[in-house]
Design an enzyme around this catalytic site. Structure first.
Site, PDB file in Angstrom:
ATOM      1  N   LYS A  79      53.706 -17.489 -15.003  1.00  0.00           N
ATOM      2  CA  LYS A  79      53.822 -17.035 -16.395  1.00  0.00           C
ATOM      3  C   LYS A  79      52.729 -16.063 -16.824  1.00  0.00           C
ATOM      4  O   LYS A  79      52.984 -15.153 -17.618  1.00  0.00           O
ATOM      5  CB  LYS A  79      53.841 -18.243 -17.338  1.00  0.00           C
ATOM      6  CG  LYS A  79      55.066 -19.117 -17.173  1.00  0.00           C
ATOM      7  CD  LYS A  79      55.102 -20.215 -18.216  1.00  0.00           C
ATOM      8  CE  LYS A  79      56.328 -21.093 -18.026  1.00  0.00           C
ATOM      9  NZ  LYS A  79      56.468 -22.081 -19.106  1.00  0.00           N
ATOM     10  N   ASN A 100      57.416 -16.221 -20.419  1.00  0.00           N
ATOM     11  CA  ASN A 100      58.384 -17.080 -19.733  1.00  0.00           C
ATOM     12  C   ASN A 100      59.795 -16.499 -19.808  1.00  0.00           C
ATOM     13  O   ASN A 100      60.716 -17.040 -19.212  1.00  0.00           O
ATOM     14  CB  ASN A 100      58.374 -18.499 -20.325  1.00  0.00           C
ATOM     15  CG  ASN A 100      59.037 -18.560 -21.694  1.00  0.00           C
ATOM     16  OD1 ASN A 100      58.919 -17.621 -22.496  1.00  0.00           O
ATOM     17  ND2 ASN A 100      59.725 -19.646 -21.991  1.00  0.00           N
ATOM     18  N   ASP A 115      57.930 -20.507 -25.254  1.00  0.00           N
ATOM     19  CA  ASP A 115      57.433 -21.870 -25.027  1.00  0.00           C
ATOM     20  C   ASP A 115      56.828 -22.503 -26.273  1.00  0.00           C
ATOM     21  O   ASP A 115      57.127 -23.647 -26.621  1.00  0.00           O
ATOM     22  CB  ASP A 115      56.382 -21.873 -23.909  1.00  0.00           C
ATOM     23  CG  ASP A 115      57.005 -21.893 -22.522  1.00  0.00           C
ATOM     24  OD1 ASP A 115      58.130 -22.405 -22.389  1.00  0.00           O
ATOM     25  OD2 ASP A 115      56.366 -21.400 -21.588  1.00  0.00           O
ATOM     26  N   GLY A 139      45.041 -28.598 -21.466  1.00  0.00           N
ATOM     27  CA  GLY A 139      45.606 -27.540 -20.641  1.00  0.00           C
ATOM     28  C   GLY A 139      45.116 -26.165 -21.038  1.00  0.00           C
ATOM     29  O   GLY A 139      44.714 -25.934 -22.179  1.00  0.00           O
ATOM     30  N   GLY A 141      46.666 -23.263 -19.068  1.00  0.00           N
ATOM     31  CA  GLY A 141      47.504 -22.351 -18.299  1.00  0.00           C
ATOM     32  C   GLY A 141      48.609 -21.692 -19.094  1.00  0.00           C
ATOM     33  O   GLY A 141      48.558 -21.576 -20.324  1.00  0.00           O
ATOM     34  N   GLY A 142      49.651 -21.270 -18.353  1.00  0.00           N
ATOM     35  CA  GLY A 142      50.722 -20.478 -18.938  1.00  0.00           C
ATOM     36  C   GLY A 142      51.640 -21.222 -19.876  1.00  0.00           C
ATOM     37  O   GLY A 142      52.426 -20.598 -20.601  1.00  0.00           O
ATOM     38  N   TYR A 246      59.584 -32.394 -18.126  1.00  0.00           N
ATOM     39  CA  TYR A 246      60.847 -33.044 -18.473  1.00  0.00           C
ATOM     40  C   TYR A 246      61.546 -33.662 -17.267  1.00  0.00           C
ATOM     41  O   TYR A 246      62.568 -34.327 -17.407  1.00  0.00           O
ATOM     42  CB  TYR A 246      61.791 -32.057 -19.168  1.00  0.00           C
ATOM     43  CG  TYR A 246      62.195 -30.854 -18.344  1.00  0.00           C
ATOM     44  CD1 TYR A 246      63.225 -30.941 -17.417  1.00  0.00           C
ATOM     45  CD2 TYR A 246      61.563 -29.637 -18.516  1.00  0.00           C
ATOM     46  CE1 TYR A 246      63.604 -29.843 -16.662  1.00  0.00           C
ATOM     47  CE2 TYR A 246      61.938 -28.526 -17.774  1.00  0.00           C
ATOM     48  CZ  TYR A 246      62.962 -28.640 -16.850  1.00  0.00           C
ATOM     49  OH  TYR A 246      63.331 -27.545 -16.108  1.00  0.00           O
TER      50      TYR A 246
END
Length: 298
Positions: A79, A100, A115, A139, A141-142, A246
């Site tokens: 991403k 994304n 996102d 977190g 990141g992407g 998920y």
């Protein structure tokens, strides 16, 4: 036989391709979701997944452009790395410093990020009130970055970002600086903290209304891991615990949350809403999200 011939006729010389570039990719529900949407609406599109990591990302993006695809989604670990290979960035991708969703407009690849909005939309649908609340996000990141930027626009009062002290820590530092300096009008105080500081993590979670996992911990092959150490007693009944993962639908973190009586929200809703936003960008049509949710998840 009639149904077979009818379905076969949906793929022809005019079918528009949409793809997904990610690794690992076998767990992804995006192909099923998007193709189901095309079928329900009678759209002549096909969505395929391609196992692509950072090492072949440049060539894959060039290939997508050369093939004239309608667009493609980008997932972990691509991403942030995909940005240099795109022609333009929408503000959603520019501010998140990750994309994304990439749309091919007349041969020009334009990067978006759905996102963050998908994450917040999912919380709203679950009845979570963010106004004036304190949120702890893990977190850098992407996935975590667009969530942080969108949370700062959602009415929260304070955002604490915990990140591992690794090569991506500077991403979280940039997120905090951006929120504090470039998004002052939203009145959100953002802090950056090392995830290794367990005492501070315990303190901040205790004062937060929401604990959000924006990392891949909990997803295979990391499905036995959690952002919450088994020795940390930080989960409680009035806490909302969310996960971007998920698959599996119930990560170790969410199992811990349920055991503590907290509200546990997995990444399915976020996946559906970010997918719906991308679906609209690719096709110009609204994804039949209620029908898809019912068919795929009952």
């Amino acid at each position: 036989m009639a149904n077979y011939e009818k379905n076969l006729g949906k793929i022809d010389g005019r079918t528009k391709l949409v793809g997904l570039l990610a690794t690992p990719i076998g767990h992804s529900l995006s192909p099923q979701m998007h193709n189901l949407g095309y079928t329900l609406l009678g759209l002549n599109y096909a969505y395929l997944a391609f196992e692509v990591g950072n090492d072949t990302l440049k060539e894959a993006v060039e290939g997508m452009k050369a093939l004239g695809v309608a667009g493609f989604n980008v997932s972990m670990p691509n991403k942030m790395e995909v940005l240099p290979y795109l022609d333009e960035l929408d503000d959603s991708a520019k501010y998140a410093r990750a994309s994304n969703t990439v749309v091919n407009r007349d041969g020009k690849l334009i990067g978006y990020n759905t996102d963050g909005l998908g994450y917040v939309k999912n919380l709203e649908q679950q009845g979570v009130d963010l106004k004036g609340k304190k949120v702890t996000l893990v977190g850098s990141g992407g996935v975590a970055t667009p969530i942080a930027i969108q949370l700062a626009q959602s009415g929260i009062q304070e955002l604490n970002i915990f990140a591992r002290n690794d090569q991506f820590f500077h991403n979280a530092e940039e997120n905090v600086n951006y929120i504090n300096n470039e998004m002052k009008s939203f009145g959100v105080k953002a802090n950056i903290l090392p995830l290794e500081d367990k005492d501070r993590f315990r303190k901040e979670v205790a004062e937060s209304a929401v604990l959000a996992n924006g990392t891949s911990l909990g997803m295979k092959p990391l499905d036995q891991l959690s952002i919450v150490d088994d020795t940390l007693d930080v989960l409680r009944k009035d806490l909302v615990v969310t996960d971007v993962v998920y698959n599996p639908q119930k990560t170790k973190l969410l199992k811990q949350a349920e055991e503590a009586g907290a509200t546990a929200i997995n990444g399915l809703g976020m996946m559906l809403w970010q997918g719906a936003l991308g679906f609209k960008l690719f096709t110009g049509e609204d994804m039949p999200i209620d029908d898809i949710k019912k068919i795929m998840f009952g």
